[in-house]
Design a protein around this motif. Structure first.
Motif, PDB file in Angstrom:
ATOM      1  N   MET A  19       0.898  -1.222   0.029  1.00  0.00           N
ATOM      2  CA  MET A  19      -0.071   0.030   0.052  1.00  0.00           C
ATOM      3  C   MET A  19       0.991   1.227   0.041  1.00  0.00           C
ATOM      4  O   MET A  19       0.604   2.074  -0.940  1.00  0.00           O
ATOM      5  CB  MET A  19      -0.816  -0.054   1.349  1.00  0.00           C
ATOM      6  CG  MET A  19      -1.530   1.249   1.372  1.00  0.00           C
ATOM      7  SD  MET A  19      -2.782   1.176   2.864  1.00  0.00           S
ATOM      8  CE  MET A  19      -1.469   1.399   3.995  1.00  0.00           C
ATOM      9  N   VAL A  20       1.873   1.387   0.865  1.00  0.00           N
ATOM     10  CA  VAL A  20       2.589   2.326   1.087  1.00  0.00           C
ATOM     11  C   VAL A  20       3.659   2.620  -0.351  1.00  0.00           C
ATOM     12  O   VAL A  20       3.884   3.710  -0.958  1.00  0.00           O
ATOM     13  CB  VAL A  20       3.556   2.562   2.374  1.00  0.00           C
ATOM     14  CG1 VAL A  20       4.516   1.525   2.125  1.00  0.00           C
ATOM     15  CG2 VAL A  20       4.070   3.821   2.580  1.00  0.00           C
ATOM     16  N   GLU A  21       3.890   1.425  -0.942  1.00  0.00           N
ATOM     17  CA  GLU A  21       4.772   1.527  -2.085  1.00  0.00           C
ATOM     18  C   GLU A  21       4.137   2.184  -3.119  1.00  0.00           C
ATOM     19  O   GLU A  21       4.440   3.009  -3.960  1.00  0.00           O
ATOM     20  CB  GLU A  21       5.123   0.125  -2.442  1.00  0.00           C
ATOM     21  CG  GLU A  21       6.266  -0.493  -1.684  1.00  0.00           C
ATOM     22  CD  GLU A  21       6.632  -1.901  -1.805  1.00  0.00           C
ATOM     23  OE1 GLU A  21       6.129  -2.376  -2.962  1.00  0.00           O
ATOM     24  OE2 GLU A  21       7.063  -2.612  -0.746  1.00  0.00           O
ATOM     25  N   GLY A  34       2.732  12.028  -2.356  1.00  0.00           N
ATOM     26  CA  GLY A  34       3.793  12.599  -2.710  1.00  0.00           C
ATOM     27  C   GLY A  34       4.913  11.847  -2.246  1.00  0.00           C
ATOM     28  O   GLY A  34       5.135  10.621  -2.479  1.00  0.00           O
ATOM     29  N   LEU A  35       5.913  12.323  -1.334  1.00  0.00           N
ATOM     30  CA  LEU A  35       6.952  11.642  -0.813  1.00  0.00           C
ATOM     31  C   LEU A  35       7.104  11.346   0.506  1.00  0.00           C
ATOM     32  O   LEU A  35       7.711  11.005   1.364  1.00  0.00           O
ATOM     33  CB  LEU A  35       8.339  12.634  -1.068  1.00  0.00           C
ATOM     34  CG  LEU A  35       8.619  12.997  -2.255  1.00  0.00           C
ATOM     35  CD1 LEU A  35       9.969  13.822  -2.609  1.00  0.00           C
ATOM     36  CD2 LEU A  35       8.864  11.881  -3.432  1.00  0.00           C
ATOM     37  N   PHE A  36       5.564  11.328   0.899  1.00  0.00           N
ATOM     38  CA  PHE A  36       5.341  11.016   2.511  1.00  0.00           C
ATOM     39  C   PHE A  36       4.021  10.276   2.325  1.00  0.00           C
ATOM     40  O   PHE A  36       3.145  10.775   1.626  1.00  0.00           O
ATOM     41  CB  PHE A  36       5.055  12.079   3.417  1.00  0.00           C
ATOM     42  CG  PHE A  36       4.417  11.673   4.599  1.00  0.00           C
ATOM     43  CD1 PHE A  36       5.287  11.127   5.682  1.00  0.00           C
ATOM     44  CD2 PHE A  36       3.300  12.020   5.007  1.00  0.00           C
ATOM     45  CE1 PHE A  36       4.703  10.814   7.001  1.00  0.00           C
ATOM     46  CE2 PHE A  36       2.583  11.614   6.132  1.00  0.00           C
ATOM     47  CZ  PHE A  36       3.381  10.969   7.167  1.00  0.00           C
ATOM     48  N   TYR A  37       3.951   8.874   3.278  1.00  0.00           N
ATOM     49  CA  TYR A  37       2.737   8.187   3.042  1.00  0.00           C
ATOM     50  C   TYR A  37       2.559   7.585   4.498  1.00  0.00           C
ATOM     51  O   TYR A  37       3.551   7.150   4.942  1.00  0.00           O
ATOM     52  CB  TYR A  37       2.717   7.315   1.961  1.00  0.00           C
ATOM     53  CG  TYR A  37       1.362   6.499   1.697  1.00  0.00           C
ATOM     54  CD1 TYR A  37       0.484   7.056   0.545  1.00  0.00           C
ATOM     55  CD2 TYR A  37       0.923   5.468   2.336  1.00  0.00           C
ATOM     56  CE1 TYR A  37      -0.607   6.502   0.415  1.00  0.00           C
ATOM     57  CE2 TYR A  37      -0.388   4.836   2.260  1.00  0.00           C
ATOM     58  CZ  TYR A  37      -1.065   5.319   1.125  1.00  0.00           C
ATOM     59  OH  TYR A  37      -2.503   4.653   1.136  1.00  0.00           O
ATOM     60  N   VAL A  77       1.664   1.797   9.012  1.00  0.00           N
ATOM     61  CA  VAL A  77       2.776   2.014   7.913  1.00  0.00           C
ATOM     62  C   VAL A  77       3.017   3.478   7.558  1.00  0.00           C
ATOM     63  O   VAL A  77       2.069   4.074   7.270  1.00  0.00           O
ATOM     64  CB  VAL A  77       2.758   1.006   6.871  1.00  0.00           C
ATOM     65  CG1 VAL A  77       1.846   1.297   6.044  1.00  0.00           C
ATOM     66  CG2 VAL A  77       4.290   0.980   6.331  1.00  0.00           C
ATOM     67  N   LEU A  78       4.333   3.726   7.739  1.00  0.00           N
ATOM     68  CA  LEU A  78       4.734   5.232   7.204  1.00  0.00           C
ATOM     69  C   LEU A  78       5.822   4.765   6.392  1.00  0.00           C
ATOM     70  O   LEU A  78       6.927   4.355   6.674  1.00  0.00           O
ATOM     71  CB  LEU A  78       4.877   6.096   8.641  1.00  0.00           C
ATOM     72  CG  LEU A  78       5.482   7.353   8.195  1.00  0.00           C
ATOM     73  CD1 LEU A  78       4.945   8.271   9.671  1.00  0.00           C
ATOM     74  CD2 LEU A  78       6.879   7.543   8.359  1.00  0.00           C
ATOM     75  N   CYS A 122      12.597   2.997  -3.531  1.00  0.00           N
ATOM     76  CA  CYS A 122      13.533   3.182  -2.493  1.00  0.00           C
ATOM     77  C   CYS A 122      12.503   2.510  -1.396  1.00  0.00           C
ATOM     78  O   CYS A 122      13.205   1.855  -0.518  1.00  0.00           O
ATOM     79  CB  CYS A 122      13.730   4.621  -2.216  1.00  0.00           C
ATOM     80  SG  CYS A 122      14.971   4.736  -0.664  1.00  0.00           S
ATOM     81  N   VAL A 123      11.193   2.866  -1.147  1.00  0.00           N
ATOM     82  CA  VAL A 123      10.672   2.344  -0.167  1.00  0.00           C
ATOM     83  C   VAL A 123      10.165   0.894  -0.059  1.00  0.00           C
ATOM     84  O   VAL A 123      10.318  -0.006   0.845  1.00  0.00           O
ATOM     85  CB  VAL A 123       9.163   2.917  -0.242  1.00  0.00           C
ATOM     86  CG1 VAL A 123       8.006   2.362   0.849  1.00  0.00           C
ATOM     87  CG2 VAL A 123       9.495   4.573   0.290  1.00  0.00           C
TER      88      VAL A 123
END
Length: 299
Positions: free
Chosen positions: A169-171, A180-183, A192-193, A208-209
């Motif tokens: 999900m975060v990927e 954006g560049l934060f989730y 998850v963050l 990267c994530v």
């Protein structure tokens, strides 16, 4: 000296003002976004004495800009003595919180690392790193640090599937530019963050994530919570067997807590102020009655 036996209207106003504002300091609290997570220090010290002043100028510039932006990369000095640096604040922090976080790092870096040619200091809500010109570069997915909780989710129903789905999900959120560049978000029992460095594109951020997620699986295994830090991104996750608390992101958690405390402070101050107002009105009423008996009514 004793207390006055009578209250003047001016004293009532002063007491009212003091009562309201004396309550507000209780609303001010420290947040965990300024807690130290880890530090990385180069072993080599500065060779040029002027580098210390160059580093100070860099720190001053970064701290100043952190009150306006949550990410900045800049350079101080010239040639071989130039020092490049940047800071990155977590995407759910305000610029005021970002500044509070970043301005703690220069002192910490000096205390923890000394005058070294490169360093990185990571706090809960921000990090700052710098390096002198010519310092060895590393990949954006270079593994830096991990924190894995000792408590294990072994035996918990579907932990791995839930964790992996939260990671996916975060990927996807990063790659699609959803956050954006934060989730930050929740998938069933997993919170998850993810945060990427401000100069990454959404595609590179997602990759990267994904690398951080894979590292979390191998490094933390079945730990119920973990934090993985790479050169240009980091993630953290927490598993709640009985369900994630009623939050959807870390910004929601912090914001709700601060809002509640402000509300309580205002309510307490308001009640106390109301009490003093009643006392003052009673005093004024009695005073008016006395004046009315001697000189007639005001109305």
């Amino acid at each position: 000296m004793g207390l006055p036996t009578k209250l003047s209207p001016f004293m009532c106003s002063a007491l009212l003002f003091y009562t309201v504002f004396a309550s507000f300091p209780f609303a001010i609290t420290s947040a965990d976004f300024t807690n130290l997570v880890y530090k990385g220090c180069a072993s080599q010290k500065f060779q040029d004495p002027s580098s210390s002043q160059t580093l100070k100028s860099l720190f001053d510039s970064l701290v100043l800009q952190s009150s306006q932006k949550t990410f900045l990369s800049t350079t101080s000095g010239e040639g071989q003595n130039a020092i490049s640096g940047l800071y990155q604040c977590r995407g759910d922090l305000t610029t005021s919180q970002c500044n509070s976080c970043v301005k703690k790092i220069p002192t910490l870096a000096s205390k923890l690392c000394g005058e070294v040619v490169a360093a990185r200091v990571q706090l809960g809500g921000c990090y700052l790193r710098y390096e002198i010109a010519g310092f060895k570069q590393v990949s954006g997915t270079e593994f830096l640090f991990k924190i894995c909780k000792s408590d294990q989710a072994s035996g918990s129903s579907g932990f791995e599937e839930k964790r992996d789905s939260a990671f996916a999900m975060v990927e996807n959120g990063m790659k699609n530019g959803t956050g954006g560049l934060f989730y930050a978000g929740t998938y069933q029992s997993v919170y998850v963050l993810g945060q990427c460095e401000g100069d990454l594109g959404t595609g590179d951020c997602g990759d990267c994530v994904k690398s951080a997620d894979q590292k979390a699986k191998t490094e933390c295994g079945d730990s119920i919570s973990g934090q993985i830090y790479l050169q240009k991104c980091y993630i953290n996750y927490s598993y709640y067997p009985n369900g994630v608390p009623s939050i959807t992101s870390s910004s929601g958690t912090v914001g709700s807590r601060h809002h509640t405390q402000r509300t309580v402070a205002i309510a307490v101050g308001g009640l106390a102020a109301f009490g003093f107002l009643v006392v003052c009105l009673m005093f004024v009423r009695q005073l008016m009655k006395k004046h009315g008996g001697k000189h007639g009514d005001y109305y």
